[in-house]
Design an enzyme around this catalytic site. Structure first.
Site, PDB file in Angstrom:
ATOM      1  N   ASN A 212       0.867  -1.178   0.000  1.00 35.76           N
ATOM      2  CA  ASN A 212       0.000   0.000   0.000  1.00 35.76           C
ATOM      3  C   ASN A 212       0.906   1.230   0.000  1.00 35.76           C
ATOM      4  OD1 ASN A 212      -1.799   2.056   0.473  1.00 35.76           O
ATOM      5  ND2 ASN A 212      -2.356   1.402   2.547  1.00 35.76           N
TER       6      ASN A 212
ATOM      7  N   LYS B  94       0.059   4.286  -0.219  1.00 32.97           N
ATOM      8  CA  LYS B  94      -0.552   5.471   0.423  1.00 32.97           C
ATOM      9  C   LYS B  94      -0.355   6.701  -0.474  1.00 32.97           C
ATOM     10  CE  LYS B  94       0.014   3.105   4.777  1.00 32.97           C
ATOM     11  NZ  LYS B  94       0.132   3.161   6.227  1.00 32.97           N
TER      12      LYS B  94
ATOM     13  N   HIS C 126      -9.331   1.143   4.966  1.00 31.27           N
ATOM     14  CA  HIS C 126      -8.046   1.302   5.658  1.00 31.27           C
ATOM     15  C   HIS C 126      -8.238   2.203   6.879  1.00 31.27           C
ATOM     16  CE1 HIS C 126      -3.913   2.400   6.510  1.00 31.27           C
ATOM     17  NE2 HIS C 126      -3.575   1.304   5.861  1.00 31.27           N
TER      18      HIS C 126
ATOM     19  N   GLU D 186      -6.550   4.548   8.001  1.00 31.47           N
ATOM     20  CA  GLU D 186      -6.336   5.986   7.749  1.00 31.47           C
ATOM     21  C   GLU D 186      -7.588   6.612   7.140  1.00 31.47           C
ATOM     22  OE1 GLU D 186      -2.703   5.396   5.595  1.00 31.47           O
ATOM     23  OE2 GLU D 186      -1.724   4.798   7.459  1.00 31.47           O
TER      24      GLU D 186
ATOM     25  N   GLU E 226      -5.098  -5.140  10.383  1.00 29.94           N
ATOM     26  CA  GLU E 226      -4.083  -4.112  10.598  1.00 29.94           C
ATOM     27  C   GLU E 226      -4.322  -3.435  11.942  1.00 29.94           C
ATOM     28  OE1 GLU E 226      -2.168  -2.794   6.656  1.00 29.94           O
ATOM     29  OE2 GLU E 226      -3.804  -1.439   7.076  1.00 29.94           O
TER      30      GLU E 226
ATOM     31  N   GLY F 189       2.777   2.150  10.694  1.00 28.68           N
ATOM     32  CA  GLY F 189       3.711   3.262  10.553  1.00 28.68           C
ATOM     33  C   GLY F 189       4.454   3.603  11.832  1.00 28.68           C
TER      34      GLY F 189
ATOM     35  N   SER G   6       3.674  -2.358  10.099  1.00 30.69           N
ATOM     36  CA  SER G   6       5.131  -2.415  10.248  1.00 30.69           C
ATOM     37  C   SER G   6       5.709  -3.774   9.889  1.00 30.69           C
ATOM     38  CB  SER G   6       5.562  -1.990  11.657  1.00 30.69           C
ATOM     39  OG  SER G   6       5.148  -0.652  11.912  1.00 30.69           O
TER      40      SER G   6
ATOM     41  N   GLY H 101       3.078  -1.119   4.144  1.00 28.37           N
ATOM     42  CA  GLY H 101       3.158   0.296   3.817  1.00 28.37           C
ATOM     43  C   GLY H 101       4.585   0.698   3.506  1.00 28.37           C
TER      44      GLY H 101
HETATM   45  P1  13P Z   1       3.298   0.246   7.552  1.00 33.32           P
HETATM   46  O1  13P Z   1       3.782  -1.031   6.926  1.00 33.32           O
HETATM   47  O2  13P Z   1       4.033   1.460   7.069  1.00 33.32           O
HETATM   48  O3  13P Z   1       3.172   0.136   9.019  1.00 33.32           O
HETATM   49  O4  13P Z   1       1.786   0.456   6.994  1.00 33.32           O
HETATM   50  C1  13P Z   1       0.911  -0.588   7.097  1.00 33.32           C
HETATM   51  C2  13P Z   1      -0.308  -0.229   6.347  1.00 33.32           C
HETATM   52  O5  13P Z   1      -1.023   0.684   6.708  1.00 33.32           O
HETATM   53  C3  13P Z   1      -0.612  -0.972   5.128  1.00 33.32           C
HETATM   54  O6  13P Z   1      -1.887  -0.692   4.662  1.00 33.32           O
END
Ligand code: 13P
Length: 257
Positions: A10, A12, A100, A102, A172, A178, A218, A239
């Site tokens: 992803n 983002k 997601h 976010e 997640e 993140g 992560s 991510g």
């Molecule tokens: P990270 O791998 O940066 O923690 O992000 C995970 C994520 O939100 C994937 O959709």
């Protein structure tokens, strides 16, 4: 039963179209034939921003599958800033990412809108990765399973067992996204097993055994192998590490073992 692993990146809000082309070239150099189905290795999928999808499709060829980070439920109309299934299908997108954290945290996404987007995607013949996960506070309060159950039941409301063949669930934990904090292998496995048992209640055992459940939060080159070795973890939604070709390729390799 054996489920084909799926490694999804992803991106983002990162990567302009030209940057995306370069990133795919670099990934292909690390991993010349990244998308095999099953016997040789994981499915590989990336979710670029909308404006980079065409460049990624052109550069990737059959090396990987491409998804969009969102989709609206209406077929067209006065929905400024949204994107329709037809727009994505014409580009050649095969997957959409829905719900997601976010989107839930910053853009008012709810289980109801997740469900509406999911129905639209399935009706259009798109596959979907539906994200669920608890916040740190919810975990501390012992509410993890309760939150997962609520998000799953309402997000999948009125989705049939047949349609579930086109759905992937991504677990997640919000506190791991993140942050560099990852769920332990055991905690991640416990959440995945809970999700699968709930799918069994909703859809029956054989459907639950067939649905892929990805871990996100992560995941990186160092921790991927341990997470991917868990029996109910069928891949990753990645991510930050998906923007680093060597790291993403290393996660793909870990999914082959
Ligand atoms: P990270 O791998 O940066 O923690 O992000 C995970 C994520 O939100 C994937 O959709």
């Amino acid at each position: 039963m054996s489920r084909c692993k799926l490694i999804a990146g992803n991106w983002k809000m990162n990567q302009t179209a030209s940057q995306a082309g370069t990133l795919i070239q670099a990934l292909k150099a690390e991993f010349p034939a990244c998308n095999s189905c099953c016997s040789q290795g994981p499915d590989v999928l990336v979710f670029p921003p909308f404006t980079s999808i065409a460049a990624v499709l052109q550069e990737a060829g059959t090396c990987l599958q491409v998804g969009a980070q969102n989709v609206h439920w209406a077929s067209s109309g006065a929905y400024t800033g949204e994107i329709s299934t037809a727009m994505l299908k014409e580009l050649g997108v095969s997957y959409v990412l829905i719900g997601h954290s976010e989107r839930r945290q910053y853009f008012g996404e709810s289980d109801e809108t997740v469900n509406r987007r999911l129905h639209a995607a399935l009706k259009a013949g798109l596959k979907a990765v539906v994200c669920i996960g608890e916040t740190e506070q919810e975990r501390q309060l012992g509410l993890t399973n309760c939150v997962l159950e609520h998000q799953l039941r309402w997000g999948l409301n009125q989705v049939s067992a047949t349609d579930m063949q086109q759905v992937v669930i991504a677990y997640e934990p919000v506190w791991a996204i993140g942050t560099g904090k990852t769920a332990s292998n055991a905690d991640a496995q416990a959440a995945h097993a809970f999700i699968r048992s709930l799918l069994g209640t909703l859809y029956g055992q054989s459907c639950a055994e067939a649905v892929r459940i990805l871990y996100g939060g992560s995941m990186n080159a160092g921790n991927a192998a341990g997470l991917l070795a868990q029996p109910d973890i069928d891949g990753g939604l990645i991510g930050g590490a998906s923007l680093k070709p060597a790291d993403f390729a290393s996660i793909i390799r870990a999914a082959k073992q």
